[in-house]
Design a protein around this motif. Structure first.
Motif, PDB file in Angstrom:
ATOM      1  N   HIS A 125     107.342  40.810  65.271  1.00 17.01           N
ATOM      2  CA  HIS A 125     107.721  40.475  63.906  1.00 17.01           C
ATOM      3  C   HIS A 125     106.887  39.257  63.493  1.00 17.01           C
ATOM      4  O   HIS A 125     106.608  38.383  64.321  1.00 17.01           O
ATOM      5  CB  HIS A 125     109.197  40.089  63.818  1.00 17.01           C
ATOM      6  N   VAL A 126     106.528  39.203  62.221  1.00 17.87           N
ATOM      7  CA  VAL A 126     105.673  38.102  61.758  1.00 17.87           C
ATOM      8  C   VAL A 126     106.262  37.457  60.516  1.00 17.87           C
ATOM      9  O   VAL A 126     106.930  38.122  59.708  1.00 17.87           O
ATOM     10  CB  VAL A 126     104.234  38.615  61.487  1.00 17.87           C
ATOM     11  N   PHE A 127     106.018  36.164  60.386  1.00 17.26           N
ATOM     12  CA  PHE A 127     106.273  35.462  59.136  1.00 17.26           C
ATOM     13  C   PHE A 127     104.915  35.189  58.507  1.00 17.26           C
ATOM     14  O   PHE A 127     104.199  34.279  58.928  1.00 17.26           O
ATOM     15  CB  PHE A 127     107.047  34.155  59.372  1.00 17.26           C
ATOM     16  N   GLN A 128     104.551  36.021  57.538  1.00 21.50           N
ATOM     17  CA  GLN A 128     103.269  35.910  56.856  1.00 21.50           C
ATOM     18  C   GLN A 128     103.475  35.194  55.535  1.00 21.50           C
ATOM     19  O   GLN A 128     104.545  35.330  54.914  1.00 21.50           O
ATOM     20  CB  GLN A 128     102.692  37.318  56.632  1.00 21.50           C
ATOM     21  N   THR A 129     102.477  34.436  55.111  1.00 20.15           N
ATOM     22  CA  THR A 129     102.594  33.746  53.820  1.00 20.15           C
ATOM     23  C   THR A 129     101.533  34.247  52.845  1.00 20.15           C
ATOM     24  O   THR A 129     100.489  34.783  53.242  1.00 20.15           O
ATOM     25  CB  THR A 129     102.395  32.226  53.980  1.00 20.15           C
ATOM     26  N   GLY A 130     101.814  34.037  51.571  1.00 24.42           N
ATOM     27  CA  GLY A 130     100.818  34.332  50.547  1.00 24.42           C
ATOM     28  C   GLY A 130      99.576  33.482  50.707  1.00 24.42           C
ATOM     29  O   GLY A 130      98.459  33.934  50.456  1.00 24.42           O
ATOM     30  N   GLU A 131      99.764  32.252  51.176  1.00 28.91           N
ATOM     31  CA  GLU A 131      98.614  31.366  51.382  1.00 28.91           C
ATOM     32  C   GLU A 131      97.650  31.956  52.406  1.00 28.91           C
ATOM     33  O   GLU A 131      96.438  31.912  52.239  1.00 28.91           O
ATOM     34  CB  GLU A 131      99.090  29.984  51.850  1.00 28.91           C
ATOM     35  N   VAL A 172     105.602  42.388  53.940  1.00 26.57           N
ATOM     36  CA  VAL A 172     106.243  41.397  53.065  1.00 26.57           C
ATOM     37  C   VAL A 172     105.610  40.036  53.338  1.00 26.57           C
ATOM     38  O   VAL A 172     105.009  39.823  54.397  1.00 26.57           O
ATOM     39  CB  VAL A 172     107.768  41.301  53.312  1.00 26.57           C
ATOM     40  N   THR A 173     105.729  39.121  52.390  1.00 27.97           N
ATOM     41  CA  THR A 173     105.212  37.767  52.577  1.00 27.97           C
ATOM     42  C   THR A 173     106.301  36.745  52.283  1.00 27.97           C
ATOM     43  O   THR A 173     107.272  37.029  51.572  1.00 27.97           O
ATOM     44  CB  THR A 173     104.012  37.477  51.654  1.00 27.97           C
ATOM     45  N   ASN A 174     106.089  35.570  52.861  1.00 27.25           N
ATOM     46  CA  ASN A 174     106.994  34.426  52.662  1.00 27.25           C
ATOM     47  C   ASN A 174     108.416  34.731  53.117  1.00 27.25           C
ATOM     48  O   ASN A 174     109.398  34.236  52.566  1.00 27.25           O
ATOM     49  CB  ASN A 174     106.981  33.966  51.196  1.00 27.25           C
ATOM     50  N   ARG A 175     108.501  35.572  54.146  1.00 29.86           N
ATOM     51  CA  ARG A 175     109.765  35.942  54.778  1.00 29.86           C
ATOM     52  C   ARG A 175     109.414  36.694  56.056  1.00 29.86           C
ATOM     53  O   ARG A 175     108.261  37.039  56.292  1.00 29.86           O
ATOM     54  CB  ARG A 175     110.609  36.813  53.851  1.00 29.86           C
ATOM     55  N   TRP A 176     110.434  36.973  56.844  1.00 30.32           N
ATOM     56  CA  TRP A 176     110.210  37.699  58.100  1.00 30.32           C
ATOM     57  C   TRP A 176     110.008  39.189  57.861  1.00 30.32           C
ATOM     58  O   TRP A 176     110.751  39.804  57.095  1.00 30.32           O
ATOM     59  CB  TRP A 176     111.393  37.482  59.051  1.00 30.32           C
ATOM     60  N   SER A 177     109.045  39.742  58.540  1.00 32.77           N
ATOM     61  CA  SER A 177     108.828  41.189  58.496  1.00 32.77           C
ATOM     62  C   SER A 177     109.808  41.879  59.431  1.00 32.77           C
ATOM     63  O   SER A 177     110.428  41.252  60.294  1.00 32.77           O
ATOM     64  CB  SER A 177     107.405  41.524  58.939  1.00 32.77           C
ATOM     65  N   GLY A 178     109.929  43.175  59.275  1.00 36.75           N
ATOM     66  CA  GLY A 178     110.557  43.991  60.304  1.00 36.75           C
ATOM     67  C   GLY A 178     109.612  44.108  61.496  1.00 36.75           C
ATOM     68  O   GLY A 178     108.590  43.420  61.576  1.00 36.75           O
ATOM     69  N   TYR A 179     109.949  44.988  62.413  1.00 36.90           N
ATOM     70  CA  TYR A 179     109.114  45.190  63.593  1.00 36.90           C
ATOM     71  C   TYR A 179     107.804  45.867  63.202  1.00 36.90           C
ATOM     72  O   TYR A 179     107.810  46.933  62.565  1.00 36.90           O
ATOM     73  CB  TYR A 179     109.870  46.043  64.614  1.00 36.90           C
ATOM     74  N   LEU A 180     106.692  45.256  63.573  1.00 36.56           N
ATOM     75  CA  LEU A 180     105.382  45.849  63.337  1.00 36.56           C
ATOM     76  C   LEU A 180     104.948  46.517  64.636  1.00 36.56           C
ATOM     77  O   LEU A 180     104.718  45.841  65.645  1.00 36.56           O
ATOM     78  CB  LEU A 180     104.385  44.770  62.915  1.00 36.56           C
TER      79      LEU A 180
END
Ligand SMILES: [Ca+2]
Ligand SMILES: [Ca+2]
Length: 265
Positions: A125-131, A172-180
């Motif tokens: 799972h990842v926390f990706q940001t728009g930045e 998704v961004t700026n929040r936690w994803s589900g399982y990738l």
């Protein structure tokens, strides 16, 4: 029972003193006594792989991230526990070519010698940001990396390659994803001569099934794992977090107190 509770209370009092806690955690081979589900030996094998780390990046077992602000529910908190592996790498940070930093947070002990063909479930799972997308595009994401011995008959002197998962864009961004799921999404490649020989390389990437099949298509000695890691670099700046690294039937839950093992659901 009364005795046991008494000891726990005493331990809690002792651990409340920061200096004592630091001393207790600092001994070589000692586990931090803050409760890790009884997997102290396994937890002790995770950390920054020094050989593979360039510059002064951060790979830190941290609390959260929670949010971003205004996000609620499961996406607003780490998928396991309350912490994660925070990763921070810069791009123009060293005098090397390329100048970007690199970090691998991994385990050089527990996967050593296992066959690559035995890797069946991989992902996180990842926390990706728009930045981060601004810095390097939608596929500017952390990787899963396995250092391996490719054991290719055509390359008898090549005993090293890195098997890398490049995730697809985060959903998704700026929040936690589900399982990738790395077994079914994103792309894989091999570094060095093994990448050229198998035609699974940075230029021409493969599926998980393809890269595993090509590694062992020559027969003979199977490809084997040296290490497993979550990492980033060397390419673009990235600041985010990863949790719930799955390798086969185990989920590695990154927490401030260490890396807990959980059975995969
Ligand atoms: Ca966690
Ligand atoms: Ca072989």
């Amino acid at each position: 029972m009364k005795t046991r509770i008494g000891i726990r209370r005493l331990a809690a009092v002792l651990l409340a003193a920061p200096l004592l806690a630091v001393v207790a955690a600092a001994g070589p081979g000692q586990a931090s006594p803050d409760g890790d589900g009884g997997h102290r030996d396994d937890r002790d094998h995770w950390g920054i792989i020094t050989r593979n780390t360039i510059g002064s990046p951060v790979a830190d077992l941290r609390n959260g991230p929670f949010g971003s602000f205004g996000v609620f529910g499961p996406e607003s908190r780490p998928p396991y526990g309350q912490g994660s592996l925070g990763i921070e790498v810069a791009d123009g940070a060293t005098a090397l070519t390329p100048p970007a930093e690199k970090v691998d947070f991994g385990n050089e002990v527990d996967f050593f010698g296992r066959p690559v063909s035995g890797l069946t479930q991989v992902g996180f799972h990842v926390f990706q940001t728009g930045e981060n997308i601004t810095y390097g595009g939608s596929r500017n994401m952390p990787n899963i990396r396995f250092e391996i011995d490719p054991n290719l008959a055509a390359l008898p002197t090549t005993e090293y390659s890195t098997l890398v998962w490049a995730p697809a864009a985060a959903p998704v961004t700026n929040r936690w994803s589900g399982y990738l799921d790395a077994a079914t999404s994103g792309t894989w490649f091999l570094t060095g001569a093994a990448g050229t020989a198998t035609n699974c390389n940075l230029t021409v990437q493969c599926t998980f099934a393809e890269v595993k099949a090509r590694l062992d298509a020559d027969g003979g000695e199977p490809a084997t794992v040296y290490t497993a890691a979550v990492g980033k670099g060397r390419d673009f700046m990235w600041i985010g977090a990863v949790d719930g690294l799955r390798i086969n039937n185990t989920v590695y839950d990154f927490e401030v107190s260490g890396v807990r093992q959980r059975p995969a659901a």
